[in-house]
Scaffold this motif. Structure first.
Motif, mmCIF file in Angstrom:
data_model
loop_
_atom_site.group_PDB
_atom_site.id
_atom_site.type_symbol
_atom_site.label_atom_id
_atom_site.label_comp_id
_atom_site.label_asym_id
_atom_site.label_seq_id
_atom_site.Cartn_x
_atom_site.Cartn_y
_atom_site.Cartn_z
ATOM 1 N N LEU A 1 48.243 33.125 20.494
ATOM 2 C CA LEU A 1 49.414 32.832 21.327
ATOM 3 C C LEU A 1 49.778 31.353 21.261
ATOM 4 O O LEU A 1 50.953 30.984 21.170
ATOM 5 C CB LEU A 1 49.133 33.242 22.777
ATOM 6 N N PHE A 2 48.759 30.504 21.294
ATOM 7 C CA PHE A 2 48.996 29.068 21.274
ATOM 8 C C PHE A 2 49.704 28.646 19.988
ATOM 9 O O PHE A 2 50.690 27.906 20.009
ATOM 10 C CB PHE A 2 47.670 28.318 21.429
ATOM 11 N N TYR A 3 49.197 29.133 18.865
ATOM 12 C CA TYR A 3 49.790 28.703 17.593
ATOM 13 C C TYR A 3 51.125 29.377 17.300
ATOM 14 O O TYR A 3 51.944 28.827 16.549
ATOM 15 C CB TYR A 3 48.778 28.867 16.453
ATOM 16 N N MET A 4 51.370 30.522 17.904
ATOM 17 C CA MET A 4 52.713 31.095 17.822
ATOM 18 C C MET A 4 53.694 30.227 18.606
ATOM 19 O O MET A 4 54.830 29.981 18.163
ATOM 20 C CB MET A 4 52.720 32.522 18.349
ATOM 21 N N ALA A 5 53.255 29.726 19.758
ATOM 22 C CA ALA A 5 54.098 28.799 20.528
ATOM 23 C C ALA A 5 54.351 27.534 19.727
ATOM 24 O O ALA A 5 55.478 27.016 19.673
ATOM 25 C CB ALA A 5 53.421 28.458 21.858
ATOM 26 N N TYR A 6 53.318 27.033 19.075
ATOM 27 C CA TYR A 6 53.424 25.843 18.239
ATOM 28 C C TYR A 6 54.408 26.068 17.091
ATOM 29 O O TYR A 6 55.257 25.221 16.784
ATOM 30 C CB TYR A 6 52.034 25.519 17.684
ATOM 31 N N ALA A 7 54.270 27.226 16.420
ATOM 32 C CA ALA A 7 55.120 27.538 15.266
ATOM 33 C C ALA A 7 56.588 27.616 15.664
ATOM 34 O O ALA A 7 57.463 27.051 14.993
ATOM 35 C CB ALA A 7 54.659 28.846 14.628
ATOM 36 N N HIS A 8 56.887 28.315 16.762
ATOM 37 C CA HIS A 8 58.279 28.445 17.206
ATOM 38 C C HIS A 8 58.833 27.109 17.695
ATOM 39 O O HIS A 8 60.024 26.819 17.512
ATOM 40 C CB HIS A 8 58.387 29.505 18.301
ATOM 41 N N CYS A 9 57.973 26.298 18.310
ATOM 42 C CA CYS A 9 58.421 24.983 18.773
ATOM 43 C C CYS A 9 58.899 24.120 17.608
ATOM 44 O O CYS A 9 60.004 23.575 17.630
ATOM 45 C CB CYS A 9 57.282 24.286 19.531
ATOM 46 N N PHE A 10 58.065 24.014 16.580
ATOM 47 C CA PHE A 10 58.440 23.165 15.449
ATOM 48 C C PHE A 10 59.516 23.812 14.582
ATOM 49 O O PHE A 10 60.258 23.105 13.898
ATOM 50 C CB PHE A 10 57.201 22.784 14.646
ATOM 51 N N ASN A 11 59.612 25.132 14.627
ATOM 52 C CA ASN A 11 60.745 25.777 13.969
ATOM 53 C C ASN A 11 62.043 25.423 14.687
ATOM 54 O O ASN A 11 63.081 25.186 14.053
ATOM 55 C CB ASN A 11 60.562 27.296 13.939
ATOM 56 N N GLY A 12 61.970 25.352 16.010
ATOM 57 C CA GLY A 12 63.141 24.937 16.784
ATOM 58 C C GLY A 12 63.566 23.519 16.442
ATOM 59 O O GLY A 12 64.769 23.230 16.331
ATOM 60 N N VAL A 13 62.593 22.632 16.251
ATOM 61 C CA VAL A 13 62.894 21.253 15.852
ATOM 62 C C VAL A 13 63.559 21.242 14.469
ATOM 63 O O VAL A 13 64.554 20.537 14.236
ATOM 64 C CB VAL A 13 61.607 20.408 15.832
ATOM 65 N N THR A 14 63.041 22.051 13.551
ATOM 66 C CA THR A 14 63.615 22.137 12.205
ATOM 67 C C THR A 14 65.059 22.623 12.243
ATOM 68 O O THR A 14 65.937 22.070 11.560
ATOM 69 C CB THR A 14 62.776 23.101 11.334
ATOM 70 N N LEU A 15 65.313 23.632 13.055
ATOM 71 C CA LEU A 15 66.662 24.198 13.136
ATOM 72 C C LEU A 15 67.656 23.200 13.724
ATOM 73 O O LEU A 15 68.816 23.132 13.294
ATOM 74 C CB LEU A 15 66.634 25.484 13.957
ATOM 75 N N LEU A 16 67.195 22.407 14.695
ATOM 76 C CA LEU A 16 68.083 21.388 15.251
ATOM 77 C C LEU A 16 68.402 20.328 14.196
ATOM 78 O O LEU A 16 69.546 19.859 14.107
ATOM 79 C CB LEU A 16 67.450 20.744 16.478
ATOM 80 N N GLU A 17 67.390 19.978 13.398
ATOM 81 C CA GLU A 17 67.628 19.015 12.317
ATOM 82 C C GLU A 17 68.655 19.543 11.317
ATOM 83 O O GLU A 17 69.379 18.777 10.685
ATOM 84 C CB GLU A 17 66.307 18.711 11.599
ATOM 85 N N LYS A 18 68.709 20.867 11.188
ATOM 86 C CA LYS A 18 69.685 21.503 10.284
ATOM 87 C C LYS A 18 71.016 21.784 10.988
ATOM 88 O O LYS A 18 71.890 22.448 10.426
ATOM 89 C CB LYS A 18 69.104 22.804 9.731
ATOM 90 N N GLU A 19 71.125 21.293 12.232
ATOM 91 C CA GLU A 19 72.337 21.465 13.050
ATOM 92 C C GLU A 19 72.633 22.936 13.360
ATOM 93 O O GLU A 19 73.780 23.332 13.537
ATOM 94 C CB GLU A 19 73.545 20.801 12.374
#
Length: 417
Positions: free
Chosen positions: A248-266
């Motif tokens: 659960l922890f690393y799924m939260a981690y993965a989605h968090c940094f995926n969210g950061v990536t998506l924002l960087e891609k606008e």
């Protein structure tokens, strides 16, 4: 850091004197038996203390297993299986079954259980290194990573190269049960990948890479948990809570940094959805922290929710979610989708594989002459054997893992997990 590890107890074993009596018909043959007794005792002493240096353990493993090889492989011109393989009875407990012993008159049985104990030692030594002081150096982080890969390789060797040679199939829930071994292999692999994830965070690698690594790590923890699913809750319930928590922890981690990536891609709407999903996983992980801390069963006791690394993820998720929401309200005005953005299936770098276990070569003490000096025709019959009461297996007193008990000061909050 040690609070982030679930560690099962070291296994206990009956004392083994390698007393073959008249079978060892010469001085050199008796000397091998004496050396085996001393080497085994020394190795067991080291395995009970995770604070000892790896070099000391390696030396003790090499010494004992090189001598033991003569009980597995013949040392005469015929070669093949040693005539001594079934000459000594060994008795071991299992890491999850308290002091209920298993026994077989087979040196391969001894090798299997001793190696499982050595693998457990490497996991505990890794925990010691990770929690020994406030800041873990690069060299220490590498050693943690190496220890976990080594442990995974040892468990893999036992599963793939030794267990199949046993005359008796391991019982359900014993350490040689393939499901237990798979869980150990996958857990060590996942924990080694945690080192990689933390290092990627420390070095500020791309959020896309961190997300992919975290996702792969989560999946390996899930595989470990799935392997234990058919076993009794009383044996593996606490262990499974730990593995589920890490998933659960690393799924939260993965989605968090995926969210950061998506924002960087606008892709602001997708970013918000990914971070909302991260928040959900983090809340589930918080609940699992409480479940783990209150669950009884074999293994170490910890309060992972109180550790800095876990505490820092919640604010990180919230901070990035607030940022994406704010950016969307001022700039992008994107619709938040109903579907959660997919995570990258495979990280390109940083994935861990077990370190192959090198089987020690046979000791130079074993010569054809020494081997032939063991005369099994002189072994006592069942009627002649001394009917002494069998010695009880004494509990192993494990040395405490040395650690500061303080929060690490690096930016990720930890090195390993």
């Amino acid at each position: 850091m040690a609070h982030w590890f679930h560690r099962n107890p070291i296994k206990a074993t009956a004392r083994q004197n390698f007393d073959l009596g008249a079978v060892a018909s010469t001085g050199p043959a008796n000397k091998i038996c004496s050396d085996l007794r001393e080497a085994r005792s020394k190795l067991l002493d080291i395995v009970s203390n995770p604070n000892i240096a790896v070099s000391s353990l390696k030396s003790a493993v090499e010494n004992y297993f090189s001598l033991l090889q003569g009980f597995q492989q013949a040392c005469d011109e015929k070669g093949g299986e040693s005539k001594l393989r079934y000459s000594v009875n060994f008795k071991w407990t299992n890491s999850l079954k308290g002091y209920e012993p298993s026994a077989q008159q087979d040196v391969v049985f001894e090798m299997c259980h001793m190696l499982v104990n050595i693998g457990l030692w490497y996991t505990k030594h890794a925990a010691m290194l990770a929690g020994s002081k406030e800041e873990v150096s690069m060299d220490e982080a590498k050693e943690v990573h190496s220890c976990l890969r080594t442990a995974s390789g040892i468990f893999t060797f036992v599963k793939e190269s030794l267990v199949g040679k046993l005359l008796n199939t391991p019982e359900k829930g014993e350490d040689l049960d393939s499901r237990i071994l798979v869980a150990y292999i996958e857990q060590c692999t996942a924990e080694a990948q945690e080192v990689t994830v933390a290092r990627a965070v420390e070095l500020k690698h791309s959020s896309n890479l961190i997300s992919a690594l975290a996702y792969e790590t989560a999946k390996v923890f899930r595989n470990a948990d799935s392997s234990l699913a058919p076993l009794e809750v009383s044996l593996v319930g606490k262990w499974r809570k730990y593995l589920q928590l890490k998933y659960l922890f690393y799924m939260a981690y993965a989605h968090c940094f995926n969210g950061v990536t998506l924002l960087e891609k606008e892709k602001c709407g997708d970013s918000i959805k990914a971070l909302q999903e991260s928040e959900k996983f983090y809340e589930k992980a918080s609940s699992m922290c409480r479940d783990y801390a209150s669950t009884k069963g074999p293994g170490s006791t910890a309060k992972p929710a109180e550790h800095l690394f876990f505490r820092k993820l919640g604010p990180l998720v919230k901070r990035n979610l607030d940022k994406s929401t704010r950016e969307n309200g001022f700039i992008y005005f994107h619709k938040v989708p109903a579907e959660v953005p997919e995570l990258e299936e495979k990280a390109m770098y940083g994935l861990v594989s077990p370190e192959e276990f090198p089987t020690p070569s046979i000791s130079s003490s074993w010569t054809a002459e020494t081997y032939n000096a063991f005369d099994l025709s002189r072994a006592p019959s069942e009627k002649q054997k001394d009917k002494k009461k069998e010695e009880d297996i004494k509990p192993i007193k494990e040395a405490d893992i040395a650690q500061t008990g303080k929060d690490p000061k690096n930016s990720s909050g930890c090195i390993v997990s």
